[in-house]
Design an enzyme around this catalytic site. Structure first.
Site, PDB file in Angstrom:
ATOM      1  N   ILE A  32      -3.864  17.767  33.169  1.00 16.24           N
ATOM      2  CA  ILE A  32      -3.470  18.167  31.809  1.00 16.24           C
ATOM      3  C   ILE A  32      -4.592  18.021  30.781  1.00 16.24           C
ATOM      4  O   ILE A  32      -4.425  18.448  29.633  1.00 16.24           O
ATOM      5  CB  ILE A  32      -2.248  17.377  31.310  1.00 16.24           C
ATOM      6  N   TYR A  33      -5.719  17.433  31.156  1.00 21.08           N
ATOM      7  CA  TYR A  33      -6.808  17.301  30.181  1.00 21.08           C
ATOM      8  C   TYR A  33      -7.422  18.671  29.921  1.00 21.08           C
ATOM      9  O   TYR A  33      -7.887  19.329  30.841  1.00 21.08           O
ATOM     10  CB  TYR A  33      -7.893  16.364  30.704  1.00 21.08           C
ATOM     11  N   THR A  34      -7.463  19.248  28.721  1.00 22.79           N
ATOM     12  CA  THR A  34      -7.026  18.580  27.520  1.00 22.79           C
ATOM     13  C   THR A  34      -6.132  19.532  26.734  1.00 22.79           C
ATOM     14  O   THR A  34      -6.562  20.216  25.827  1.00 22.79           O
ATOM     15  CB  THR A  34      -8.226  18.194  26.639  1.00 22.79           C
ATOM     16  N   GLY A  45      -6.467  21.617  32.558  1.00 22.82           N
ATOM     17  CA  GLY A  45      -7.400  21.924  33.631  1.00 22.82           C
ATOM     18  C   GLY A  45      -8.827  22.126  33.182  1.00 22.82           C
ATOM     19  O   GLY A  45      -9.718  22.292  34.015  1.00 22.82           O
ATOM     20  N   VAL A  46      -9.081  22.111  31.876  1.00 20.56           N
ATOM     21  CA  VAL A  46     -10.422  22.377  31.361  1.00 20.56           C
ATOM     22  C   VAL A  46     -11.398  21.287  31.801  1.00 20.56           C
ATOM     23  O   VAL A  46     -12.531  21.567  32.211  1.00 20.56           O
ATOM     24  CB  VAL A  46     -10.396  22.512  29.831  1.00 20.56           C
TER      25      VAL A  46
END
Length: 320
Positions: A32-34, A45-46
């Site tokens: 979940i980041y960010t 997913g970043v």
């Protein structure tokens, strides 16, 4: 969690380069980041993607230990700044298998060294979660499994279920843990004893209390420019925490060390500690943190920090 939020890709890659050069090898992230970043659409997913491109360009997959997590909602941000309502989340078998596949793709790797459940899912039996994680290990997609943000009883439930059914067992926990109140109490009250008894690794997040223990926050002074400043004021401003910070600053001055190094050295002096997780937006910030691994507090310094951050144990707890 800074990557793709308060640190862009160039800064993130520079930080990881400096980290590895200094001898570091564990990089912790989450799917979940960010998603909370306000810098355009961020479906989550970043951070994994940034780390994946970095490993590919440096060709260093075998030199780093990659830890990521599953549980939270993924998806593009809606017009009101929330995740789109159609996005799934949780710790069901279906979601775990899909989330792991997606994380592997974003990271550009064949396996994840440590796959952690980010927090409890009350809607899914722990047996279903552990069964799915066990399948991932046996298929070779995951090496080890861990958890984060579990209470002591939830952790014991998971360990018992693994033992009873022959599932893979959690080898680590990622709790919030630092000198400040109430996080020290929250961890040491019960969870620490479970970890010590069953040999779980401890990799605490926010060991600097979201920057409070770095020294950039001071009594009766304006807040510094920080994306986490408001979180600090709501959660950390208390008389005990100011007293803790004063002691950290005092020891740092005597040892000619950065305050953050003292706070991290206290954690590293704990016998059951594996590795506190630090975050840095710049190489300069990282260089302030890494010497903590070599800073050995004296018995007097350690005890002073124990006392100023202490919490009252009951007689029952003391007799355990």
């Amino acid at each position: 969690m800074q990557f793709g939020w308060s640190a862009d890709e160039a800064a993130a890659q520079a930080v990881m380069d400096a980290f590895v050069e200094a001898g570091g090898n564990l990089i912790d992230t989450a799917d979940i980041y960010t998603v909370w970043s306000e810098k355009g659409d961020n479906p989550g997913g970043v951070s994994e993607e940034i780390i994946g491109r970095w490993m590919k360009s440096r060709r260093n997959r075998d030199q780093v230990v990659i830890a990521t997590k599953v549980r939270g909602a993924m998806g593009v941000r809606g017009s009101e700044g929330r995740n789109s309502p159609y996005q799934r989340e949780g710790l069901s078998r279906k979601w775990i298998l899909k989330a792991c596949e997606d994380s592997l793709q974003r990271l550009g790797v064949d396996y994840i060294d440590l796959y952690q459940v980010h927090w409890v899912d009350n809607q899914v039996p722990i047996e279903e979660t552990l069964s799915a994680l066990t399948d991932l290990v046996r298929r070779g997609y995951v090496r080890y499994i861990g958890c984060s943000n579990f209470s002591a009883w939830r952790l014991m439930q998971a360990l018992w279920s693994s033992d009873k059914h022959g599932y893979e067992s959690f080898v680590s926990i990622q709790p919030e843990y630092s000198l400040v109140a109430p996080t020290r109490y929250n961890f040491e009250h019960e969870i620490a004893r479970v970890c010590e008894t069953y040999g779980l690794g401890i990799i605490p997040y926010s060991p600097l209390a979201a920057g409070f223990l770095t020294g950039k926050y001071r009594r009766d002074q304006p807040l510094p420019q920080s994306v986490r400043a408001q979180e600090i004021t709501h959660r950390r401003y208390s008389e005990q925490n100011w007293n803790i910070l004063d002691k950290v600053l005092e020891i740092a001055g005597q040892r000619n060390a950065h305050p953050a190094q003292v706070a991290l050295a206290w954690l590293l002096a704990k016998p059951q500690m594996t590795a506190p997780i630090v975050g840095a937006n710049t190489v300069a910030q990282l260089k302030d943190l890494m010497p903590a691994a070599e800073l050995k507090l004296s018995a007097e310094e350690f005890q002073a920090l124990e006392e100023v951050s202490g919490w009252q144990r009951s007689r029952t707890e003391l007799e355990r």
